[in-house]
Design a protein around this motif. Structure first.
Motif, PDB file in Angstrom:
ATOM      1  N   THR A   1       0.851  -1.186   0.000  1.00 17.20           N
ATOM      2  CA  THR A   1       0.000   0.000   0.000  1.00 17.20           C
ATOM      3  C   THR A   1       0.888   1.238   0.000  1.00 17.20           C
ATOM      4  O   THR A   1       1.807   1.349   0.818  1.00 17.20           O
ATOM      5  N   TYR A   2       0.616   2.157  -0.918  1.00 19.08           N
ATOM      6  CA  TYR A   2       1.430   3.353  -1.087  1.00 19.08           C
ATOM      7  C   TYR A   2       0.657   4.576  -0.591  1.00 19.08           C
ATOM      8  O   TYR A   2      -0.526   4.734  -0.896  1.00 19.08           O
ATOM      9  N   SER A   3       1.344   5.429   0.147  1.00 17.82           N
ATOM     10  CA  SER A   3       0.764   6.731   0.490  1.00 17.82           C
ATOM     11  C   SER A   3       1.284   7.740  -0.518  1.00 17.82           C
ATOM     12  O   SER A   3       2.466   7.720  -0.871  1.00 17.82           O
ATOM     13  N   VAL A   4       0.411   8.600  -1.008  1.00 15.07           N
ATOM     14  CA  VAL A   4       0.797   9.591  -2.012  1.00 15.07           C
ATOM     15  C   VAL A   4       1.305  10.845  -1.316  1.00 15.07           C
ATOM     16  O   VAL A   4       0.661  11.360  -0.384  1.00 15.07           O
ATOM     17  N   ASP A   5       2.457  11.314  -1.759  1.00 14.13           N
ATOM     18  CA  ASP A   5       2.994  12.587  -1.261  1.00 14.13           C
ATOM     19  C   ASP A   5       2.193  13.714  -1.913  1.00 14.13           C
ATOM     20  O   ASP A   5       2.558  14.229  -2.971  1.00 14.13           O
ATOM     21  N   THR A   6       1.084  14.058  -1.295  1.00 14.48           N
ATOM     22  CA  THR A   6       0.167  15.021  -1.911  1.00 14.48           C
ATOM     23  C   THR A   6       0.781  16.410  -2.063  1.00 14.48           C
ATOM     24  O   THR A   6       0.467  17.126  -3.019  1.00 14.48           O
ATOM     25  N   ALA A   7       1.651  16.787  -1.154  1.00  7.47           N
ATOM     26  CA  ALA A   7       2.270  18.117  -1.244  1.00  7.47           C
ATOM     27  C   ALA A   7       3.064  18.256  -2.537  1.00  7.47           C
ATOM     28  O   ALA A   7       3.013  19.285  -3.214  1.00  7.47           O
ATOM     29  N   SER A   8       3.804  17.203  -2.910  1.00  6.56           N
ATOM     30  CA  SER A   8       4.601  17.260  -4.128  1.00  6.56           C
ATOM     31  C   SER A   8       3.722  17.221  -5.378  1.00  6.56           C
ATOM     32  O   SER A   8       4.172  17.538  -6.474  1.00  6.56           O
ATOM     33  N   CYS A   9       2.454  16.815  -5.201  1.00 10.07           N
ATOM     34  CA  CYS A   9       1.500  16.793  -6.321  1.00 10.07           C
ATOM     35  C   CYS A   9       0.707  18.090  -6.424  1.00 10.07           C
ATOM     36  O   CYS A   9      -0.193  18.201  -7.262  1.00 10.07           O
TER      37      CYS A   9
ATOM     38  N   PHE B   1      -4.272   7.005  -0.654  1.00  7.86           N
ATOM     39  CA  PHE B   1      -3.549   5.741  -0.577  1.00  7.86           C
ATOM     40  C   PHE B   1      -3.875   4.925  -1.824  1.00  7.86           C
ATOM     41  O   PHE B   1      -5.025   4.891  -2.274  1.00  7.86           O
ATOM     42  N   VAL B   2      -2.859   4.267  -2.376  1.00  7.73           N
ATOM     43  CA  VAL B   2      -3.007   3.552  -3.641  1.00  7.73           C
ATOM     44  C   VAL B   2      -2.436   2.151  -3.497  1.00  7.73           C
ATOM     45  O   VAL B   2      -1.400   1.946  -2.854  1.00  7.73           O
ATOM     46  N   TRP B   3      -3.111   1.176  -4.111  1.00 10.44           N
ATOM     47  CA  TRP B   3      -2.595  -0.193  -4.157  1.00 10.44           C
ATOM     48  C   TRP B   3      -3.224  -0.921  -5.334  1.00 10.44           C
ATOM     49  O   TRP B   3      -4.155  -0.416  -5.966  1.00 10.44           O
ATOM     50  N   LYS B   4      -2.695  -2.099  -5.656  1.00  5.98           N
ATOM     51  CA  LYS B   4      -3.286  -2.901  -6.722  1.00  5.98           C
ATOM     52  C   LYS B   4      -3.539  -4.312  -6.225  1.00  5.98           C
ATOM     53  O   LYS B   4      -2.817  -4.835  -5.365  1.00  5.98           O
TER      54      LYS B   4
ATOM     55  N   GLU C   1      -5.403  -8.062  -7.966  1.00  3.85           N
ATOM     56  CA  GLU C   1      -6.169  -8.849  -8.937  1.00  3.85           C
ATOM     57  C   GLU C   1      -6.560  -8.033 -10.170  1.00  3.85           C
ATOM     58  O   GLU C   1      -7.715  -8.027 -10.603  1.00  3.85           O
ATOM     59  N   GLY C   2      -5.576  -7.338 -10.739  1.00  3.34           N
ATOM     60  CA  GLY C   2      -5.793  -6.623 -11.985  1.00  3.34           C
ATOM     61  C   GLY C   2      -6.502  -5.297 -11.864  1.00  3.34           C
ATOM     62  O   GLY C   2      -6.868  -4.690 -12.886  1.00  3.34           O
ATOM     63  N   LEU C   3      -6.702  -4.806 -10.650  1.00  9.44           N
ATOM     64  CA  LEU C   3      -7.373  -3.523 -10.432  1.00  9.44           C
ATOM     65  C   LEU C   3      -6.492  -2.603  -9.601  1.00  9.44           C
ATOM     66  O   LEU C   3      -5.772  -3.059  -8.709  1.00  9.44           O
ATOM     67  N   ILE C   4      -6.572  -1.308  -9.903  1.00  7.97           N
ATOM     68  CA  ILE C   4      -5.883  -0.282  -9.116  1.00  7.97           C
ATOM     69  C   ILE C   4      -6.912   0.419  -8.245  1.00  7.97           C
ATOM     70  O   ILE C   4      -7.986   0.806  -8.712  1.00  7.97           O
ATOM     71  N   TYR C   5      -6.584   0.602  -6.959  1.00 10.15           N
ATOM     72  CA  TYR C   5      -7.470   1.264  -6.009  1.00 10.15           C
ATOM     73  C   TYR C   5      -6.815   2.567  -5.529  1.00 10.15           C
ATOM     74  O   TYR C   5      -5.605   2.627  -5.308  1.00 10.15           O
ATOM     75  N   ALA C   6      -7.637   3.598  -5.367  1.00  7.16           N
ATOM     76  CA  ALA C   6      -7.186   4.857  -4.771  1.00  7.16           C
ATOM     77  C   ALA C   6      -8.200   5.250  -3.702  1.00  7.16           C
ATOM     78  O   ALA C   6      -9.382   5.451  -4.007  1.00  7.16           O
ATOM     79  N   LEU C   7      -7.753   5.327  -2.470  1.00 10.22           N
ATOM     80  CA  LEU C   7      -8.603   5.675  -1.326  1.00 10.22           C
ATOM     81  C   LEU C   7      -8.326   7.119  -0.944  1.00 10.22           C
ATOM     82  O   LEU C   7      -7.173   7.503  -0.759  1.00 10.22           O
ATOM     83  N   VAL C   8      -9.377   7.933  -0.814  1.00 10.19           N
ATOM     84  CA  VAL C   8      -9.209   9.374  -0.629  1.00 10.19           C
ATOM     85  C   VAL C   8     -10.094   9.887   0.501  1.00 10.19           C
ATOM     86  O   VAL C   8     -11.269   9.507   0.611  1.00 10.19           O
ATOM     87  N   ALA C   9      -9.534  10.753   1.313  1.00  8.73           N
ATOM     88  CA  ALA C   9     -10.296  11.523   2.300  1.00  8.73           C
ATOM     89  C   ALA C   9      -9.600  12.858   2.471  1.00  8.73           C
ATOM     90  O   ALA C   9      -8.469  13.051   2.020  1.00  8.73           O
ATOM     91  N   LYS C  10     -10.276  13.800   3.101  1.00  8.93           N
ATOM     92  CA  LYS C  10      -9.608  15.052   3.424  1.00  8.93           C
ATOM     93  C   LYS C  10      -8.453  14.774   4.376  1.00  8.93           C
ATOM     94  O   LYS C  10      -8.482  13.823   5.148  1.00  8.93           O
TER      95      LYS C  10
END
Length: 317
Positions: free
Chosen positions: A264-272, A280-283, A285-294
């Motif tokens: 599971t990867y945390s996104v460096d949102t400041a650099s984005c 948070f992003v992970w893959k 069974e052939g699917l990419i997931y992105a979990l988002v909250a404030k």
């Protein structure tokens, strides 16, 4: 000032302060997922009242994604970076003043106003200028992004999901317009057919969560994608103490992100260039997931990760 949202777009000083931000700029900010909270509510009401505006935002997102994918395959000639650096260094030694540039433009003003300047005989020079600009853009991409075209995709993805989560999480009208509601299993089953695989989602009844709805979504990149909304409810002894909206975006894994399974990867949102968001992003069974909250609602993401049996984040994008 002229609005550029189309003939059906109407100004409203109470909804959008167009004296400070142009309508076209708001469109681009919305497409980039960077529209600020001051204008979000008014922009969403206009989108709900004028669907053409939403189409314009979708077009901007699609155009940006297409350009990114096209430029990602551009090969830069060997040694170009060194030549560009040398040219920059030479230019720095003999900079052109603003006054000199203005004088040069004024000298060419009459010529550029003439139709003959844009005739067939001039297209060779114009084509040369265009070629030089293309090389310059490629060089900037090479110097500023050593990881190559694919390295910027996670930024595009993060900006989109953060903006789309913010758009629907804080606006019930926008959420109603986007999501199909009802039984979670039924909505997920319909969208599984679109994805070509069944997404793994939290079981709300066992984890103090409420299903907000799901729909198809135009996440940047190739392949179909979806957007699910959940509300993490207060739970004694296990924070958070307030109801938290979270989004789970799911898309086919078409190779834009190089992720390791089981990580599971945390996104460096400041650099984005993203403020106030946890992603948070992970893959799997052939699917990419992105979990988002404030950003302040990161506890909600922790609850959802646990409910989906996803490992805590250990690496960063």
């Amino acid at each position: 000032m002229t609005d550029r949202l189309g003939p059906n777009f109407e100004r409203s000083s109470e909804e959008l302060d167009l004296s400070k931000v142009s309508a076209a700029s708001l469109l681009r900010l919305a497409a980039d997922g960077e529209i600020d909270p001051q204008h979000q509510a008014g922009f969403d009401e206009h989108v709900a009242a004028h669907p053409d505006s939403e189409k314009r935002v979708a077009f901007e997102r699609g155009l940006r994604g297409a350009c990114g994918r096209a430029m990602g395959d551009v090969s830069v000639p060997e040694g170009l970076a060194d030549r560009v650096r040398a040219s920059i260094a030479g230019a720095a030694e003999a900079p052109v003043s603003d006054e000199a540039l203005a004088d040069a433009l004024a000298d060419r003003a009459e010529q550029t106003r003439s139709p003959s300047f844009w005739s067939r005989t001039s297209t060779i020079a114009i084509g040369s200028i265009a070629a030089m600009l293309l090389i310059a853009v490629s060089a900037v991409a090479l110097l500023g992004n050593p990881r190559g075209g694919g390295g910027a995709y996670h930024v595009e993805l993060a900006q989109f999901v953060a903006g789309e989560h913010s758009r629907v999480a804080g606006n019930e009208s926008a959420a109603r317009s986007k999501f199909e509601t009802g039984e979670q299993s039924e909505v997920a089953r319909k969208l599984a057919a679109l994805l070509g695989g069944e997404p793994k989602l939290p079981v709300c009844s066992e984890n103090s969560m409420t299903f907000g709805g799901g729909s198809e979504c135009r996440v940047p990149g190739s392949g179909p994608s979806t957007h699910f909304q959940f509300f993490v409810e207060p739970k004694d002894g296990v924070g958070p103490p307030q109801r938290i909206p979270v989004s789970v975006f799911v898309k086919q894994d078409t190779g834009e992100l190089k992720l390791n399974s089981g990580v599971t990867y945390s996104v460096d949102t400041a650099s984005c260039g993203i403020n106030d968001a946890s992603i948070f992003v992970w893959k799997a069974e052939g699917l990419i997931y992105a979990l988002v909250a404030k950003g302040g609602d990161a506890q909600g993401c922790t609850r959802v990760l646990g409910a989906m049996n996803v490992a805590p984040p250990t690496e960063e994008l």
